[in-house]
Design a protein around this motif. Structure first.
Motif, PDB file in Angstrom:
ATOM      1  N   CYS A   1       8.030  -1.023  10.920  1.00  0.00           N
ATOM      2  CA  CYS A   1       8.380   0.800  10.665  1.00  0.00           C
ATOM      3  C   CYS A   1       9.418   0.626   8.985  1.00  0.00           C
ATOM      4  CB  CYS A   1       9.255   1.464  11.660  1.00  0.00           C
ATOM      5  SG  CYS A   1       8.054   1.359  12.307  1.00  0.00           S
ATOM      6  N   SER A   2      10.201  -0.242   8.554  1.00  0.00           N
ATOM      7  CA  SER A   2      11.325  -0.651   7.808  1.00  0.00           C
ATOM      8  C   SER A   2      10.220  -0.620   6.583  1.00  0.00           C
ATOM      9  CB  SER A   2      11.682  -2.081   7.938  1.00  0.00           C
ATOM     10  OG  SER A   2      12.485  -2.015   9.181  1.00  0.00           O
ATOM     11  N   PHE A   3       9.090  -1.672   6.455  1.00  0.00           N
ATOM     12  CA  PHE A   3       8.482  -2.005   5.713  1.00  0.00           C
ATOM     13  C   PHE A   3       8.048  -0.307   4.677  1.00  0.00           C
ATOM     14  CE2 PHE A   3       6.957  -6.650   5.518  1.00  0.00           C
ATOM     15  CZ  PHE A   3       8.391  -6.537   5.558  1.00  0.00           C
ATOM     16  N   PHE A   4       7.065   0.551   5.848  1.00  0.00           N
ATOM     17  CA  PHE A   4       7.169   2.030   5.761  1.00  0.00           C
ATOM     18  C   PHE A   4       8.197   2.171   4.905  1.00  0.00           C
ATOM     19  CE2 PHE A   4       6.985   5.912   7.621  1.00  0.00           C
ATOM     20  CZ  PHE A   4       6.018   6.712   6.051  1.00  0.00           C
ATOM     21  N   LEU A   5       9.337   2.641   5.566  1.00  0.00           N
ATOM     22  CA  LEU A   5      10.182   3.590   4.909  1.00  0.00           C
ATOM     23  C   LEU A   5      10.191   2.968   3.801  1.00  0.00           C
ATOM     24  CD1 LEU A   5      12.254   4.171   7.803  1.00  0.00           C
ATOM     25  CD2 LEU A   5      11.555   5.445   7.260  1.00  0.00           C
ATOM     26  N   GLU A   6      10.681   1.566   3.356  1.00  0.00           N
ATOM     27  CA  GLU A   6      11.071   1.019   1.865  1.00  0.00           C
ATOM     28  C   GLU A   6      10.218   1.229   1.035  1.00  0.00           C
ATOM     29  OE1 GLU A   6      13.142  -2.648   3.858  1.00  0.00           O
ATOM     30  OE2 GLU A   6      12.098  -3.151   2.965  1.00  0.00           O
ATOM     31  N   GLY A   7       8.982   1.524   1.177  1.00  0.00           N
ATOM     32  CA  GLY A   7       7.748   2.054   0.202  1.00  0.00           C
ATOM     33  C   GLY A   7       7.921   3.318  -0.145  1.00  0.00           C
ATOM     34  N   ILE A   8       8.101   4.373   0.803  1.00  0.00           N
ATOM     35  CA  ILE A   8       8.573   5.077   0.930  1.00  0.00           C
ATOM     36  C   ILE A   8      10.327   5.834  -0.562  1.00  0.00           C
ATOM     37  CG2 ILE A   8       6.776   5.975   1.549  1.00  0.00           C
ATOM     38  CD1 ILE A   8       8.779   7.616   3.793  1.00  0.00           C
ATOM     39  N   ASN A   9      10.555   5.038  -0.470  1.00  0.00           N
ATOM     40  CA  ASN A   9      12.323   4.373  -0.875  1.00  0.00           C
ATOM     41  C   ASN A   9      13.172   4.664  -0.049  1.00  0.00           C
ATOM     42  OD1 ASN A   9      12.129   3.526  -4.265  1.00  0.00           O
ATOM     43  ND2 ASN A   9      10.605   4.755  -4.245  1.00  0.00           N
TER      44      ASN A   9
ATOM     45  N   LEU B   1       1.104  -1.547  -0.169  1.00  0.00           N
ATOM     46  CA  LEU B   1      -0.375  -0.165   0.080  1.00  0.00           C
ATOM     47  C   LEU B   1       0.863   1.723   0.025  1.00  0.00           C
ATOM     48  CD1 LEU B   1      -3.504  -0.546   2.034  1.00  0.00           C
ATOM     49  CD2 LEU B   1      -2.856  -0.766   0.190  1.00  0.00           C
ATOM     50  N   THR B   2       2.309   1.127   0.908  1.00  0.00           N
ATOM     51  CA  THR B   2       2.710   2.856   0.465  1.00  0.00           C
ATOM     52  C   THR B   2       3.015   3.083  -0.301  1.00  0.00           C
ATOM     53  OG1 THR B   2       3.510   1.974   3.265  1.00  0.00           O
ATOM     54  CG2 THR B   2       4.966   3.485   1.778  1.00  0.00           C
ATOM     55  N   ALA B   3       4.284   1.648  -1.494  1.00  0.00           N
ATOM     56  CA  ALA B   3       4.527   2.109  -2.822  1.00  0.00           C
ATOM     57  C   ALA B   3       3.785   2.864  -3.529  1.00  0.00           C
ATOM     58  CB  ALA B   3       5.134   0.361  -3.005  1.00  0.00           C
ATOM     59  N   GLN B   4       2.490   1.536  -3.819  1.00  0.00           N
ATOM     60  CA  GLN B   4       1.062   2.285  -4.243  1.00  0.00           C
ATOM     61  C   GLN B   4       0.934   3.682  -4.122  1.00  0.00           C
ATOM     62  OE1 GLN B   4      -1.159  -0.586  -4.902  1.00  0.00           O
ATOM     63  NE2 GLN B   4      -0.443  -2.069  -5.616  1.00  0.00           N
ATOM     64  N   ALA B   5       0.860   3.999  -3.175  1.00  0.00           N
ATOM     65  CA  ALA B   5       0.535   5.112  -2.610  1.00  0.00           C
ATOM     66  C   ALA B   5       1.368   6.265  -2.785  1.00  0.00           C
ATOM     67  CB  ALA B   5       0.089   5.308  -1.347  1.00  0.00           C
ATOM     68  N   ASP B   6       2.751   6.011  -2.342  1.00  0.00           N
ATOM     69  CA  ASP B   6       3.456   6.712  -3.121  1.00  0.00           C
ATOM     70  C   ASP B   6       3.687   7.228  -4.353  1.00  0.00           C
ATOM     71  OD1 ASP B   6       5.578   8.152  -1.652  1.00  0.00           O
ATOM     72  OD2 ASP B   6       7.272   6.925  -2.928  1.00  0.00           O
ATOM     73  N   GLY B   7       4.023   6.189  -5.218  1.00  0.00           N
ATOM     74  CA  GLY B   7       3.676   6.253  -6.756  1.00  0.00           C
ATOM     75  C   GLY B   7       2.415   6.716  -6.899  1.00  0.00           C
ATOM     76  N   ALA B   8       1.212   7.052  -6.943  1.00  0.00           N
ATOM     77  CA  ALA B   8       0.444   8.064  -6.922  1.00  0.00           C
ATOM     78  C   ALA B   8       1.087   9.100  -6.868  1.00  0.00           C
ATOM     79  CB  ALA B   8      -1.208   6.926  -6.911  1.00  0.00           C
ATOM     80  N   GLY B   9       1.488   9.210  -5.650  1.00  0.00           N
ATOM     81  CA  GLY B   9       1.314  10.645  -5.143  1.00  0.00           C
ATOM     82  C   GLY B   9       0.784  11.116  -4.199  1.00  0.00           C
ATOM     83  N   ASN B  10      -0.073  10.043  -3.176  1.00  0.00           N
ATOM     84  CA  ASN B  10      -1.543   9.839  -2.147  1.00  0.00           C
ATOM     85  C   ASN B  10      -0.298  10.230  -0.649  1.00  0.00           C
ATOM     86  OD1 ASN B  10      -3.570   9.634  -0.974  1.00  0.00           O
ATOM     87  ND2 ASN B  10      -4.284   8.146  -1.825  1.00  0.00           N
ATOM     88  N   HIS B  11       0.301  10.861  -0.578  1.00  0.00           N
ATOM     89  CA  HIS B  11       1.474  10.720   0.136  1.00  0.00           C
ATOM     90  C   HIS B  11       0.786  10.124   1.931  1.00  0.00           C
ATOM     91  CE1 HIS B  11       4.412  11.122  -2.262  1.00  0.00           C
ATOM     92  NE2 HIS B  11       4.117  12.385  -2.425  1.00  0.00           N
ATOM     93  N   GLY B  12      -0.274  10.831   2.200  1.00  0.00           N
ATOM     94  CA  GLY B  12      -1.458  10.752   3.863  1.00  0.00           C
ATOM     95  C   GLY B  12      -1.466   9.726   4.101  1.00  0.00           C
ATOM     96  N   ALA B  13      -1.961   8.883   2.549  1.00  0.00           N
ATOM     97  CA  ALA B  13      -2.310   7.530   2.497  1.00  0.00           C
ATOM     98  C   ALA B  13      -1.381   6.368   3.106  1.00  0.00           C
ATOM     99  CB  ALA B  13      -2.242   6.704   1.336  1.00  0.00           C
TER     100      ALA B  13
END
Length: 454
Positions: free
Chosen positions: A154-162, A79-91
């Motif tokens: 926490c690690s997954f979240f940070l990796e999802g936002i690169n 979810l983090t990677a897809q949201a970050d790719g779409a620019g939906n940072h709050g998600a």
């Protein structure tokens, strides 16, 4: 698919660079987690095959539950990677909050489940002489399951936002602490008692809480924090939590089937004797260390494919996935070659017991073949996670590991008395089948543009 909503396909060179840039720190971070267990195994091995066998018996159920928990949390990175790719940072922040809730809840449940440690070890048929020491180690490791799972979220979240570097730094620092604490508690230095397997478990449990504290501290103070952690981000969003569970539950079953198969081989080795248990645990521990390199490329594949989903670009989905697969094959071929040449030296790190060394050196030679198929299936699974495709890969895993790997290991390794080599061959067969199934699935999914944008 609405063509106007897509972005231009990126070049192969761009995908190669971005995959490597993301994979390398994730490799280091994931390898660091297994290095902890490797350090534990080495310290325990220095104390004798009985201590190593006791720690191995304790590690099997704890690691199985931990890995199932990691599977439940994989929705966080998707979810983090897809949201970050779409620019939906709050998600992204909402995905982190949901992941932390799942990690804390499941970790606490598992810690309570492991309290009657003697019962579980006896049920698994472990050697009687290992159970007293192993049960103490198992309970201690269980206490820190909530911490390591929350760290993983926490690690997954940070990796999802690169941003994989903080996880790498935290894990490398934690290994230094774990090494020091093993020296204190296992060997009985600085006035501490010589605690053996329980001391090694205590060292790792303390380290896990420090890892969680460091990661939370970084996230709460990181540059750009307000873009992701908007006011009220800690309030659990029911829709996000449901989505995380829907994504994570099949993957928990899939990873649980794979890890359960690997760990059940260790259990069956325990049925054969203490030397076989120590040998199989050491071989699987080394395999797990190498697999952490795979997890780096697997995570990179998930993030790169997830980003492409967010950009609605089918061409990038295919390129991101198959480039990661090609890189994985090259890395694992190199590691397999080194393992064959260095098998005696690697074995000597784990034990000096002649009975263990006589079994472990040929076992390590067999793991060289295992690395290739294990690495390929791991990266393919990562690419499929990036597309949020979970049900079919889970079925592939269950068939490969539960219906092929475990029965083959039981009948050849235990019933037929072929021992540790047959147990490893059973793993190779299961992983090869998983590789073929996941490869075919990614080929089909990556060419089916409709439905990928959901």
């Amino acid at each position: 698919m609405n063509a106007t909503a897509t972005t231009p396909t990126l070049g192969i060179g761009h995908h190669f660079r971005r995959t490597v840039q993301l994979a390398l720190p994730v490799m280091a971070a994931r390898a660091g987690l297994v290095i902890m267990l490797s350090v534990n195994a080495i310290f325990c091995g220095w104390q004798g095959k009985e201590v190593l066998a006791a720690f191995g018996a304790a590690a099997v159920p704890q690691v199985t539950l931990m890995v199932v928990g990691v599977g439940l949390l994989i929705g966080t990175i998707i979810l983090t990677a897809q949201a970050d790719g779409a620019g939906n940072h709050g998600a992204c922040g909402r995905a982190l909050a949901g992941g932390l809730v799942i990690a804390a809840g499941f970790g606490t449940f598992c810690a309570a489940l492991l309290l009657p440690a003697e019962y579980w070890l006896d049920l698994l048929g472990q050697p009687v002489e290992t159970i007293p020491a192993a049960s103490d180690a198992l309970r201690i490791l269980g206490y820190s399951l909530p911490a390591i799972l929350m760290f993983t979220a926490c690690s997954f979240f940070l990796e999802g936002i690169n941003r994989p570097l903080p996880g790498m730094i935290a894990t490398l620092a934690a290994n230094l602490l774990n090494l020091l604490l093993n020296w204190v508690f296992v060997l009985g230095n600085l006035g501490a008692p010589e605690m053996g397997a329980a001391g090694s478990a205590l060292a790792t449990s303390i380290t896990r809480f420090f890892m969680l504290a460091g990661m939370l501290g970084y996230i709460l103070t990181m540059p750009g924090r307000d873009r992701y952690l908007r006011p009220g981000w800690l309030r659990v969003d029911a829709a996000t939590l449901r989505r995380l569970i829907v994504l994570g539950l099949p993957l928990a079953f899939a990873i649980g089937a794979e890890t359960g198969c690997f760990n059940f081989m260790v259990v069956m080795a325990g049925w054969l004797g203490t030397a076989e248990l120590a040998t199989m645990y050491a071989a699987i521990n080394y395999t797990s260390f190498v697999y952490m390199l795979t997890l780096g490329l697997s995570t990179a594949a998930s993030v790169r494919v997830g980003n492409a989903i967010g950009r609605r670009n089918a061409g990038d989905i295919r390129r991101a996935g198959w480039i990661a697969v090609g890189l994985e094959f090259a890395v694992m071929a190199a590691i397999a070659t080194l393992t064959i040449f260095l098998a005696p030296r690697i074995a000597s790190l784990y034990s000096q017991d002649p009975a263990v060394l006589g079994l472990l050196v040929p076992a390590l030679n067999l793991t060289a073949l295992l690395f290739l198929v294990d690495g390929l299936q791991g990266v393919l699974m990562g690419a499929l996670r990036g597309t949020a495709d979970t049900l079919v890969p889970t079925a592939v895993y269950i068939v490969s590991f539960a219906f092929v790997g475990i029965p083959m290991g039981y009948f050849l390794g235990y019933q037929a008395g072929m021992g540790v080599p047959a147990l490893i061959w059973a793993l190779v067969a299961a992983l090869a089948l998983a590789t073929l199934g996941l490869g075919a699935r990614f080929h089909w999914v990556s060419r089916r543009q409709e439905g990928l944008w959901r």
